[in-house]
Design a protein around this motif. Structure first.
Motif, PDB file in Angstrom:
ATOM      1  N   ILE A  30     -12.961  -9.062  32.533  1.00 31.86           N
ATOM      2  CA  ILE A  30     -13.337  -9.476  31.179  1.00 31.86           C
ATOM      3  C   ILE A  30     -12.603 -10.785  30.876  1.00 31.86           C
ATOM      4  CG2 ILE A  30     -13.186  -8.862  28.732  1.00 31.86           C
ATOM      5  CD1 ILE A  30     -13.441  -5.903  29.835  1.00 31.86           C
ATOM      6  N   PRO A  31     -13.335 -11.806  30.478  1.00 34.27           N
ATOM      7  CA  PRO A  31     -12.704 -13.121  30.283  1.00 34.27           C
ATOM      8  C   PRO A  31     -11.683 -13.106  29.145  1.00 34.27           C
ATOM      9  CG  PRO A  31     -15.106 -13.300  30.282  1.00 34.27           C
ATOM     10  CD  PRO A  31     -14.781 -11.843  30.223  1.00 34.27           C
ATOM     11  N   GLY A  73     -20.219 -13.529  15.260  1.00 35.79           N
ATOM     12  CA  GLY A  73     -21.388 -13.862  16.077  1.00 35.79           C
ATOM     13  C   GLY A  73     -21.676 -12.813  17.131  1.00 35.79           C
ATOM     14  N   SER A  74     -20.715 -11.962  17.400  1.00 37.56           N
ATOM     15  CA  SER A  74     -20.900 -10.998  18.474  1.00 37.56           C
ATOM     16  C   SER A  74     -21.685  -9.787  17.993  1.00 37.56           C
ATOM     17  CB  SER A  74     -19.534 -10.562  19.009  1.00 37.56           C
ATOM     18  OG  SER A  74     -19.728  -9.632  20.037  1.00 37.56           O
ATOM     19  N   ARG A  75     -22.398  -9.154  18.945  1.00 34.06           N
ATOM     20  CA  ARG A  75     -23.209  -7.990  18.595  1.00 34.06           C
ATOM     21  C   ARG A  75     -22.434  -6.681  18.688  1.00 34.06           C
ATOM     22  NH1 ARG A  75     -28.842  -9.220  19.608  1.00 34.06           N
ATOM     23  NH2 ARG A  75     -29.113 -11.201  18.567  1.00 34.06           N
ATOM     24  N   VAL A 101     -16.307   0.743  30.331  1.00 36.86           N
ATOM     25  CA  VAL A 101     -16.480  -0.657  29.977  1.00 36.86           C
ATOM     26  C   VAL A 101     -17.865  -1.178  30.364  1.00 36.86           C
ATOM     27  CG1 VAL A 101     -15.756  -2.273  31.807  1.00 36.86           C
ATOM     28  CG2 VAL A 101     -14.658  -2.336  29.561  1.00 36.86           C
ATOM     29  N   VAL A 102     -18.450  -0.602  31.383  1.00 36.60           N
ATOM     30  CA  VAL A 102     -19.785  -1.038  31.809  1.00 36.60           C
ATOM     31  C   VAL A 102     -20.842  -0.753  30.743  1.00 36.60           C
ATOM     32  CG1 VAL A 102     -19.469  -0.910  34.299  1.00 36.60           C
ATOM     33  CG2 VAL A 102     -20.033   1.160  33.027  1.00 36.60           C
ATOM     34  N   PHE A 134     -20.566  -1.398  27.598  1.00 43.70           N
ATOM     35  CA  PHE A 134     -20.564  -2.398  26.531  1.00 43.70           C
ATOM     36  C   PHE A 134     -21.386  -3.613  26.963  1.00 43.70           C
ATOM     37  CE2 PHE A 134     -16.175  -0.457  25.974  1.00 43.70           C
ATOM     38  CZ  PHE A 134     -16.603   0.428  24.984  1.00 43.70           C
ATOM     39  N   PRO A 135     -22.139  -4.213  26.024  1.00 44.60           N
ATOM     40  CA  PRO A 135     -22.935  -5.392  26.404  1.00 44.60           C
ATOM     41  C   PRO A 135     -22.061  -6.618  26.688  1.00 44.60           C
ATOM     42  CG  PRO A 135     -23.153  -4.919  24.048  1.00 44.60           C
ATOM     43  CD  PRO A 135     -22.345  -3.801  24.633  1.00 44.60           C
ATOM     44  N   ALA A 136     -22.674  -7.606  27.368  1.00 49.35           N
ATOM     45  CA  ALA A 136     -21.910  -8.764  27.840  1.00 49.35           C
ATOM     46  C   ALA A 136     -21.235  -9.542  26.714  1.00 49.35           C
ATOM     47  CB  ALA A 136     -22.818  -9.681  28.642  1.00 49.35           C
ATOM     48  N   GLY A 137     -21.823  -9.555  25.522  1.00 46.20           N
ATOM     49  CA  GLY A 137     -21.244 -10.343  24.440  1.00 46.20           C
ATOM     50  C   GLY A 137     -20.226  -9.588  23.598  1.00 46.20           C
ATOM     51  N   ARG A 181     -16.836  -8.129  22.004  1.00 50.46           N
ATOM     52  CA  ARG A 181     -15.499  -8.702  21.800  1.00 50.46           C
ATOM     53  C   ARG A 181     -14.488  -7.572  21.713  1.00 50.46           C
ATOM     54  NH1 ARG A 181     -15.433 -14.519  21.570  1.00 50.46           N
ATOM     55  NH2 ARG A 181     -17.633 -14.934  21.952  1.00 50.46           N
ATOM     56  N   PHE A 182     -13.316  -7.830  22.252  1.00 49.00           N
ATOM     57  CA  PHE A 182     -12.245  -6.840  22.257  1.00 49.00           C
ATOM     58  C   PHE A 182     -11.123  -7.305  21.347  1.00 49.00           C
ATOM     59  CE2 PHE A 182     -14.640  -6.137  26.035  1.00 49.00           C
ATOM     60  CZ  PHE A 182     -14.589  -4.771  26.255  1.00 49.00           C
ATOM     61  N   ASP A 232     -11.205 -15.241  26.819  1.00 46.62           N
ATOM     62  CA  ASP A 232     -11.695 -15.627  25.488  1.00 46.62           C
ATOM     63  C   ASP A 232     -12.597 -14.558  24.872  1.00 46.62           C
ATOM     64  OD1 ASP A 232     -13.648 -16.203  27.353  1.00 46.62           O
ATOM     65  OD2 ASP A 232     -14.247 -18.101  26.459  1.00 46.62           O
ATOM     66  N   GLN A 233     -12.687 -13.421  25.521  1.00 46.92           N
ATOM     67  CA  GLN A 233     -13.428 -12.300  24.955  1.00 46.92           C
ATOM     68  C   GLN A 233     -12.462 -11.300  24.303  1.00 46.92           C
ATOM     69  OE1 GLN A 233     -16.386 -11.418  27.759  1.00 46.92           O
ATOM     70  NE2 GLN A 233     -17.641 -10.207  26.394  1.00 46.92           N
TER      71      GLN A 233
END
Lengths: 315, 186
Positions: free
Chosen positions: B109-110, B19-21, B79-80, B82-85, B87-88, B112-113
């Motif tokens: 970075i949360p 689902g991530s871009r 890191v800035v 990369f878009p908010a959505g 995934r790492f 769950d990301q």
């Protein structure tokens, strides 16, 4: 339920044609309980016939405990709570409130806070600004409202946020493009949204489409519909049958009949009123129960029977 | 030890969040093969950071090679972008993935990301609770601490923050008597 606090109305201010602000001070002592940004209280409002329990976000500073402020929009389809506050409540009147509770707390370690408010859904954000969303966070705010009759707080927000506040007046055709807004955000952004359900669903949907993790999407449903078709509920332990009218919640109907159910938020989020459901198809409107629990439990503060069927509760 | 106590992470093959871009893979050499397999699933919207001090060739265009000492700075600066959505995905030795994970959390970075998968060797990094030195690539317990010389018993207790297992003075009341070295499993 927590013990109620007695407060008196110290002042009433007209913030916008449909919005009044109430300043509440403690009747006993000089300080009210501490609260965190995003908190709300529940007002117990008695009119001639009924008792209403309505939740309102605190709009005052968490650093000033001498009073609470709330902002109340006159709801056109009001069951009575907001109408009574607007038309009958006067300075000097006393009422009971719950201690503050927070289901919309702001994360401490946000890189950036993106705040999206729809109409009166701006209120939970107002207690945030003295605290500035934790440490050194960037804040952008997008505030959508119908017209000037709803536009409370614009000048106050402008003072706080300057150019980081964007307003969208729908009556002038201004629209917030949620998909575009979210796609432009940097990594580490948390979005907080409060307002009409449609706006919240739009933000949640777009965030999911863009792969935002759940932990970064925070929302508070400003109003959860608790009314619907009338139905009846049978209580297994006593065999009683109670009718739930179309304009009252299942929880209110139980209380009206002297059946006490522990409760707190009245918005289907806290889980306090979770009640065992023994029989009958429920229309679940809460945000608390896991899907696997929905055949066995119901949250009576917001949920009802589907198709006017009878529910049987373990009460 | 009771079986229901889990004082170290359990690993499962990580799943790419389709689902991530945008997808960011960060691996050491031991995780690189697995990263290549996963990269095939995400087409173009990805970046791969390979952290290694050795020379590797044959990397694709979207791969950047970094020396271990430069990863932190690179993340802070890049890191800035990369878009908010985004995934790492962190792949490699246990110590590597959790140190990288901590670096990402420090950048707000949360959790769950970020997804992790341990690849390759089961060597452990061991944190000496006495002198706070982290001993790398430990295979046996007890191990002699590089910092203070104590013989450390390696506990099955893992700190994600430090990327290390806890090491305590073995046989503390009678340090002259050392138990036999045991091979650390899994």
């Amino acid at each position: 339920m927590n013990e109620l606090l007695r407060v008196s109305v110290a002042a009433i201010n007209q913030l916008a044609p449909d919005i009044k602000e109430f300043i509440l001070r403690p009747v006993v002592g000089s300080e009210l309980p501490a609260f965190s940004p995003g908190s709300h209280i529940i007002l117990e409002i008695h009119d001639a016939k009924n008792l209403y329990r309505n939740a309102y976000s605190l709009t005052s500073s968490p650093f000033d405990r001498s009073h609470y402020r709330i902002a109340v929009q006159l709801q056109q389809d009001s069951r009575g709570g907001s109408r009574y506050l607007h038309q009958a409540m006067s300075v000097g009147d006393q009422l009971d409130i719950s201690p503050p509770n927070n289901y919309f707390a702001f994360e401490q370690y946000n890189k950036k806070c993106l705040l999206i408010a729809g109409g009166i859904g701006v209120t939970p954000f107002m207690s945030l600004f003295p605290d500035k969303c934790g440490r050194n966070a960037d804040i952008d705010m997008h505030y959508v409202f119908r017209d000037q009759s709803q536009a409370a707080f614009v000048s106050k927000l402008r003072d706080q946020l300057g150019g980081r506040l964007s307003c969208y007046q729908r009556s002038q055709g201004q629209r917030l493009d949620v998909a575009r807004l979210l796609s432009e955000q940097p990594l580490g952004t948390h979005v907080y949204v409060c307002g009409p359900e449609r706006l919240i669903e739009d933000v949640r949907h777009q965030a999911t489409m863009l792969g935002w993790p759940e932990s970064t999407v925070h929302f508070e449903k400003f109003a959860v519909a608790t009314n619907g078709a009338p139905f009846s509920v049978r209580l297994k332990k006593t065999g009683r049958s109670i009718k739930v009218a179309e304009d009252e919640s299942l929880l209110d109907a139980l209380h009206r009949n002297g059946v006490e159910v522990r409760h707190l938020c009245r918005a289907g989020v806290c889980g306090e009123c979770k009640t065992a459901l023994l029989q009958g198809p429920a229309e679940h409107r809460d945000l608390y129960l896991a899907d696997a629990e929905k055949s066995e439990f119901i949250m009576p503060c917001v949920s009802r029977a589907r198709n006017a069927a009878e529910l049987v509760l373990d009460l | 030890m009771h079986r229901h106590f889990f004082s170290k992470p359990k690993y499962e093959p990580l799943v790419v969040n389709t689902g991530s871009r945008y997808h960011v893979f960060i691996s050491d050499e031991q995780g690189f093969q697995r990263t290549r397999e996963l990269l095939a699933a995400v087409a173009n919207n990805c970046q791969c950071l390979l952290v290694t001090d050795s020379d590797l060739t044959g990397m694709s265009e979207n791969c950047v090679k970094l020396e271990a000492d430069h990863l932190q700075v690179y993340l802070e600066q890049q890191v800035v972008r990369f878009p908010a959505g985004s995934r790492f995905y962190l792949l490699g030795r246990e110590a590597f993935i959790w140190k990288t994970y901590s670096a990402l959390l420090a950048l707000c970075i949360p959790r769950d990301q970020c997804a992790v998968e341990r690849c390759g060797s089961i060597e452990r990094d061991v944190f000496c609770v006495h002198c706070r030195v982290i001993n790398s690539a430990v295979t046996h317990s007890p191990v002699c601490c590089e910092g203070c010389g104590r013989e450390l018993y390696v506990y099955d207790h893992f700190s994600k923050r430090l990327g290390s297992y806890m090491g305590f003075q073995v046989n503390a009341e009678c340090v002259a008597e050392l138990p036999e070295k045991e091979l650390l499993m899994s």
